[in-house]
Enzyme design. Structure first.
Site, PDB file in Angstrom:
ATOM      1  N   HIS A  17       0.835  -1.216   0.000  1.00  9.85           N
ATOM      2  CA  HIS A  17       0.000   0.000   0.000  1.00  9.85           C
ATOM      3  C   HIS A  17       0.864   1.259   0.000  1.00  9.85           C
ATOM      4  O   HIS A  17       0.662   2.165  -0.825  1.00  9.85           O
ATOM      5  CB  HIS A  17      -0.917  -0.012   1.223  1.00  9.85           C
ATOM      6  CG  HIS A  17      -1.851   1.151   1.298  1.00  9.85           C
ATOM      7  ND1 HIS A  17      -3.122   1.112   0.781  1.00  9.85           N
ATOM      8  CD2 HIS A  17      -1.697   2.403   1.831  1.00  9.85           C
ATOM      9  CE1 HIS A  17      -3.717   2.274   0.981  1.00  9.85           C
ATOM     10  NE2 HIS A  17      -2.876   3.076   1.618  1.00  9.85           N
ATOM     11  N   GLU A  18       1.816   1.305   0.922  1.00  8.96           N
ATOM     12  CA  GLU A  18       2.641   2.503   1.045  1.00  8.96           C
ATOM     13  C   GLU A  18       3.599   2.657  -0.125  1.00  8.96           C
ATOM     14  O   GLU A  18       3.959   3.783  -0.493  1.00  8.96           O
ATOM     15  CB  GLU A  18       3.405   2.477   2.371  1.00  8.96           C
ATOM     16  CG  GLU A  18       2.525   2.459   3.605  1.00  8.96           C
ATOM     17  CD  GLU A  18       1.537   3.620   3.643  1.00  8.96           C
ATOM     18  OE1 GLU A  18       1.850   4.704   3.108  1.00  8.96           O
ATOM     19  OE2 GLU A  18       0.441   3.449   4.212  1.00  8.96           O
ATOM     20  N   HIS A  21       1.824   4.801  -2.668  1.00  7.62           N
ATOM     21  CA  HIS A  21       1.929   6.230  -2.379  1.00  7.62           C
ATOM     22  C   HIS A  21       3.340   6.744  -2.690  1.00  7.62           C
ATOM     23  O   HIS A  21       3.517   7.799  -3.308  1.00  7.62           O
ATOM     24  CB  HIS A  21       1.625   6.503  -0.903  1.00  7.62           C
ATOM     25  CG  HIS A  21       0.205   6.247  -0.509  1.00  7.62           C
ATOM     26  ND1 HIS A  21      -0.869   6.723  -1.224  1.00  7.62           N
ATOM     27  CD2 HIS A  21      -0.318   5.574   0.554  1.00  7.62           C
ATOM     28  CE1 HIS A  21      -1.994   6.366  -0.622  1.00  7.62           C
ATOM     29  NE2 HIS A  21      -1.686   5.658   0.451  1.00  7.62           N
TER      30      HIS A  21
END
Length: 358
Positions: A17-18, A21
């Site tokens: 997920h990170e 980003h």
């Protein structure tokens, strides 16, 4: 062991997920000050270039700290590389990148599982010699229900008197039970790693559509390991992911409007147990369950709630409509309140998990 597997799954999903980003922030020219796994306090960190990579004490998430994301401490003459200095589209792309990565990662996991082979219901003619006879459901107030035979149990053997069921298929099981009406059946089944033996007598009138037949009141399925070639696996994985996103969205909506049973919601403690059960059934089951958690994270993160990616996306949209930035102190207050509410919800769900164990 279940806790270690859970922490490994959580670490992997947060990392994916990170990374979404992080990659899009870098791609759009934003300065990333910190890439953190877990929440502070910080245990240790390593700085590479402009970014510090940290491991933190609370293993319940992760974050990417982008310069100027909350517009605090960013002077007008120092906006280069700041989150707020980029276009609305760049900011939005960064915010949805984590969710997108979770969905793509789920698709990849399911594709691998389908390629390796997952257990699926098949017809008797399609079943191989290794296929298993599984109890798919139990009718209430039936003989099987009275002796607590569980759904998901795998039938190992069935015996009535001196006769033993020769072929473990749904049709042969049904015929065997009916042919030995009134006799005590000894059923050996497997649930997880444990073997159980029960004795039960069939009854007449258990099945409404066939009241004259003797039955135990079990639904049966022939389950076999089915492998798909890579292209079929990719297609079927896409269908699985789309259906999963739909079902999770509907489930969350019914929970929000109060039409769902909150007691069935699993938090960290509950998920530890579920991960342990999934791993006990093998790698492909664990992959499928990890994919399911990844899809849940995607849907939850995109909700328009403060402190979540969806809530921050709403703020970007408001700024685009207004044509001017929202005051940083307002953003900070909203996100702090949102984070606090999420922590309260986490405590409530965790307590619910513990209560179910007591």
């Amino acid at each position: 062991m279940s806790i270690l597997i859970f922490l490994g799954v959580l670490f992997l999903l947060v990392l994916v997920h990170e990374l979404g980003h992080f990659a899009v922030a870098k791609w759009t020219g934003m300065r990333v000050d910190e890439f953190g796994i877990g929440f502070p306090p910080k245990l240790f960190g390593v700085k590479r270039g402009e970014t510090e990579y940290t491991l933190n004490a609370l293993p319940i998430g992760g974050f990417v700290k982008i310069y100027g994301e909350d517009a605090v401490g960013v002077e007008k003459e120092q906006t280069e590389g700041a989150f707020t200095s980029k276009s609305m589209w760049a900011q939005s792309a960064v915010l949805v990148a984590g969710v997108t990565m979770n969905v793509l990662f789920a698709w990849l996991l399911v594709t691998v599982a389908f390629s390796v082979g997952v257990q699926s219901s098949v017809t008797e003619s399609e079943a191989s010699e290794s296929a298993e006879l599984v109890i798919s459901n139990i009718l209430e107030h039936s003989p099987a229900h009275e002796v607590a035979i569980p759904a998901g149990a795998i039938i190992e053997s069935v015996q009535a008197g001196d006769d033993v069921l020769a072929s473990l298929t749904p049709s042969s099981f049904t015929e065997f039970v009916n042919d030995h009406a009134g006799e005590v059946h000894t059923i050996t089944y497997r649930k997880g790693d444990a073997i159980h033996v029960v004795t039960v007598t069939p009854a007449i009138g258990v099945i409404e559509s066939a009241p004259e037949r003797a039955a135990l009141g079990v639904g049966l399925a022939q389950v076999d390991t089915v492998k798909r070639n890579i292209f079929i696996a990719m297609r079927d994985s896409g269908i699985y992911v789309l259906n999963g996103l739909r079902d999770i969205t509907v489930g969350i909506f019914t929970l929000i409007v109060g039409k769902a049973d909150f007691s069935q919601v699993a938090g960290p403690v509950g998920i530890v147990g579920l991960v342990g059960e999934a791993s006990a059934y093998g790698l492909t089951t664990l992959l499928m369950f990890t994919a399911f958690i990844s899809l849940n994270l995607a849907i939850i993160n995109i909700l328009p709630f403060p402190a979540l990616d969806g809530g921050r996306l709403v703020l970007v949209g408001i700024e685009a409509i207004k044509g001017t930035p929202i005051k940083p102190q307002y953003v900070a207050v909203v996100n702090t309140i949102g984070f606090a509410l999420l922590m309260v919800l986490m405590v409530v769900v965790t307590w619910n998990d513990i209560a179910r164990l007591l």
